[in-house]
Design an enzyme around this catalytic site. Structure first.
Site, PDB file in Angstrom:
ATOM      1  CD  GLU A 104     -56.029  12.871  21.746  1.00  0.00           C
ATOM      2  OE1 GLU A 104     -54.914  12.369  21.529  1.00  0.00           O
ATOM      3  OE2 GLU A 104     -57.073  12.403  21.277  1.00  0.00           O
ATOM      4  CG  HIS A 107     -50.635  14.257  20.607  1.00  0.00           C
ATOM      5  ND1 HIS A 107     -50.562  14.140  21.980  1.00  0.00           N
ATOM      6  CD2 HIS A 107     -51.790  13.655  20.240  1.00  0.00           C
ATOM      7  CE1 HIS A 107     -51.617  13.467  22.425  1.00  0.00           C
ATOM      8  NE2 HIS A 107     -52.380  13.170  21.390  1.00  0.00           N
ATOM      9  CD  GLU A 131     -55.125   9.372  15.766  1.00  0.00           C
ATOM     10  OE1 GLU A 131     -54.796   8.244  15.379  1.00  0.00           O
ATOM     11  OE2 GLU A 131     -54.599   9.930  16.745  1.00  0.00           O
ATOM     12  CG  ASN A 156     -59.815  14.294  18.550  1.00  0.00           C
ATOM     13  OD1 ASN A 156     -59.621  15.493  18.799  1.00  0.00           O
ATOM     14  ND2 ASN A 156     -59.186  13.315  19.196  1.00  0.00           N
ATOM     15  CG  ASP A 212     -48.750  15.283  24.529  1.00  0.00           C
ATOM     16  OD1 ASP A 212     -48.636  15.537  23.316  1.00  0.00           O
ATOM     17  OD2 ASP A 212     -49.026  14.137  24.950  1.00  0.00           O
TER      18      ASP A 212
HETATM   19  C1  XIL Z   1     -52.910   6.943  23.653  1.00  0.00           C
HETATM   20  C2  XIL Z   1     -52.897   6.616  25.134  1.00  0.00           C
HETATM   21  O1  XIL Z   1     -52.505   7.743  25.875  1.00  0.00           O
HETATM   22  C3  XIL Z   1     -51.942   5.478  25.405  1.00  0.00           C
HETATM   23  O2  XIL Z   1     -52.032   5.044  26.755  1.00  0.00           O
HETATM   24  C4  XIL Z   1     -52.250   4.295  24.488  1.00  0.00           C
HETATM   25  O3  XIL Z   1     -51.254   3.315  24.654  1.00  0.00           O
HETATM   26  C5  XIL Z   1     -52.283   4.740  23.051  1.00  0.00           C
HETATM   27  O4  XIL Z   1     -53.209   5.804  22.890  1.00  0.00           O
HETATM   28  N1  XIL Z   1     -54.285  10.050  19.868  1.00  0.00           N
HETATM   29  C6  XIL Z   1     -55.421   9.680  20.532  1.00  0.00           C
HETATM   30  C7  XIL Z   1     -55.323   9.031  21.850  1.00  0.00           C
HETATM   31  O5  XIL Z   1     -56.536   9.988  20.074  1.00  0.00           O
HETATM   32  O6  XIL Z   1     -56.352   8.121  22.084  1.00  0.00           O
HETATM   33  C8  XIL Z   1     -53.986   8.356  22.054  1.00  0.00           C
HETATM   34  O7  XIL Z   1     -53.906   7.906  23.393  1.00  0.00           O
HETATM   35  C9  XIL Z   1     -52.857   9.321  21.719  1.00  0.00           C
HETATM   36  C10 XIL Z   1     -52.954   9.740  20.281  1.00  0.00           C
END
Ligand code: XIL
Length: 398
Positions: free
Chosen positions: A315, A287, A210, A251, A317
């Protein structure tokens, strides 16, 4: 910032107040001479006799909990998301944590450990800076070693996550009074120590997470403030030196379609490549919001591949407002959205795999962070496969 964990413990407390028959929480008394209260523990725990007077709810050891059995070559499996992906030269993975009811839940552990469903695993929280170096120079791998050993036991490849990130960063880093020399040393030491500790066990590392704002400028993290863009190169070089076999990723989120942020990410990759910095992949977190999956995702993956980047959806979802007004329509839309993302990776040769950010709605981080949203994953809260699961399977099936 482990909000989903905190929320679920609040849920357990609330349940205890609401019902006289609430199950006994972890680490609480469940028996012993004179005990007249509840004797049954919450899921993932059992009532252990400590002595004549005291029994306490303890975690079910994972050896008793994990029922999938020994590793099975996914090539020999007939179905499952990873089996299909493997036959296309890709992987399908999930993320999770030992705590927060992931591995502690036997149903979760059985599905997650199944190599026909998941060939890759990402530790959800335990490798982050606040877990691995909570105070300067003092490294702690208790949680991460445990989950890594569990995943390796079931034949998973592991995506290391993450070495440098502005979030889940301990305050000694964010509030330290650094200059370029001292922060560079801190950064190099962190990356070197952690990547060395896991050397040979990670097939990917999300080295930098990020780094960008939505408009494509660099995020003003402590690293950027003190070191400028060079912090990225410093981290990548240290990771490559410590674990030369791992593929090194940058990432980010909201970089799935063609936009200012994904263009900035791609341009960074090109600059690093041109300068001979060790970097291999671009991680697109994924996400996403149901009904709003970028229509140009394939175009975006293509331009990244054309620049020589390996690509991973890291990641995934796809959230929606819950409960949806029309469940059938929501399920169908989610299935379509998962199909769009899966297809983009399928048709992009350099897209090596897809990871969902947990696989069941029961344990997703979404409801704890995006108020009123959820239902973002291919398995529902009861570990039943949703239409989205079958859409991924259909898309990947050779
Ligand atoms: C999230 C986890 O799933 C949570 O349990 C935690 O509270 C916060 O982080 N981007 C990322 C991940 O790269 O590491 C994050 O994971 C979600 C957003």
């Amino acid at each position: 910032m482990r909000s989903n964990g905190i929320l679920s413990s609040v849920g357990v407390l609330a349940a205890c107040v609401a019902s006289a028959n609430a199950l006994v929480p972890l680490w609480s008394r469940c028996g012993g001479e004179g005990w007249t209260g509840e004797t049954e523990c919450v899921e993932g725990a059992y009532c252990k006799v400590l002595n004549q007077w005291w029994s306490s709810c303890e975690r079910v050891p994972v050896t008793e909990c994990t029922t999938f059995g020994p590793y099975v070559d996914p090539n020999s499996q007939t179905d499952g998301l990873n089996s299909f992906a493997v036959r296309r030269g890709k992987y399908f993975g999930t993320a999770g944590d030992w705590i927060y009811e992931d591995v502690m839940n036997c149903t979760w552990a059985r599905i997650a450990s199944d190599p026909s469903e998941f060939g890759s695993f990402t530790p959800g929280n335990s490798q982050k800076w606040d877990s691995t170096e909570p105070s300067q120079g003092s490294f702690n791998y208790a949680d991460s070693d445990q989950i890594v050993a569990w995943a390796l036991k079931y034949g998973k490849k592991i995506r290391g996550h993450t070495l440098v990130w502005h979030s889940q960063l301990p305050s000694w880093v964010t509030t330290g009074s650094w200059n370029a020399t001292t922060l560079k040393a801190v950064l190099e030491n962190h990356v070197t120590q952690v990547a060395t500790h896991f050397k040979g066990k990670m097939f990917h590392w999300d080295v930098v997470n990020e780094a960008f704002n939505e408009d494509g400028t660099f995020r003003n993290s402590i690293f950027y403030q003190i070191l400028g863009e060079s912090y990225i190169e410093i981290a990548l070089r240290a990771a490559a030196a410590a674990d030369p076999a791992a593929k090194l990723y940058i990432n980010d989120y909201n970089v799935e379609g063609v936009n200012a942020k994904s263009t900035a990410l791609l341009n960074l990759f090109k600059r690093l490549k041109a300068a001979g910095v060790p970097v291999h992949g671009l991680g697109l977190q994924g996400h996403l919001i149901s009904g709003q999956v970028p229509t140009d995702i394939e175009t975006n993956l293509n331009r990244m591949a054309a620049a020589g980047a390996e690509i991973a959806i890291t990641e995934l979802d796809i959230r929606m407002n819950v409960p949806p007004a029309n469940q059938t329509a929501a399920d169908a839309q989610l299935a379509k959205d998962y199909e769009t993302v899966t297809k983009a990776c399928k048709v992009t040769g350099r897209c090596v795999g897809i990871t969902v950010w947990n696989f069941t709605d029961k344990n997703s981080w979404v409801p704890s962070v995006f108020a009123g949203q959820g239902d973002a994953l291919p398995w529902d809260k009861n570990f039943q496969k949703k239409p989205a699961y079958y859409a991924i399977a259909r898309t990947l099936k050779p």
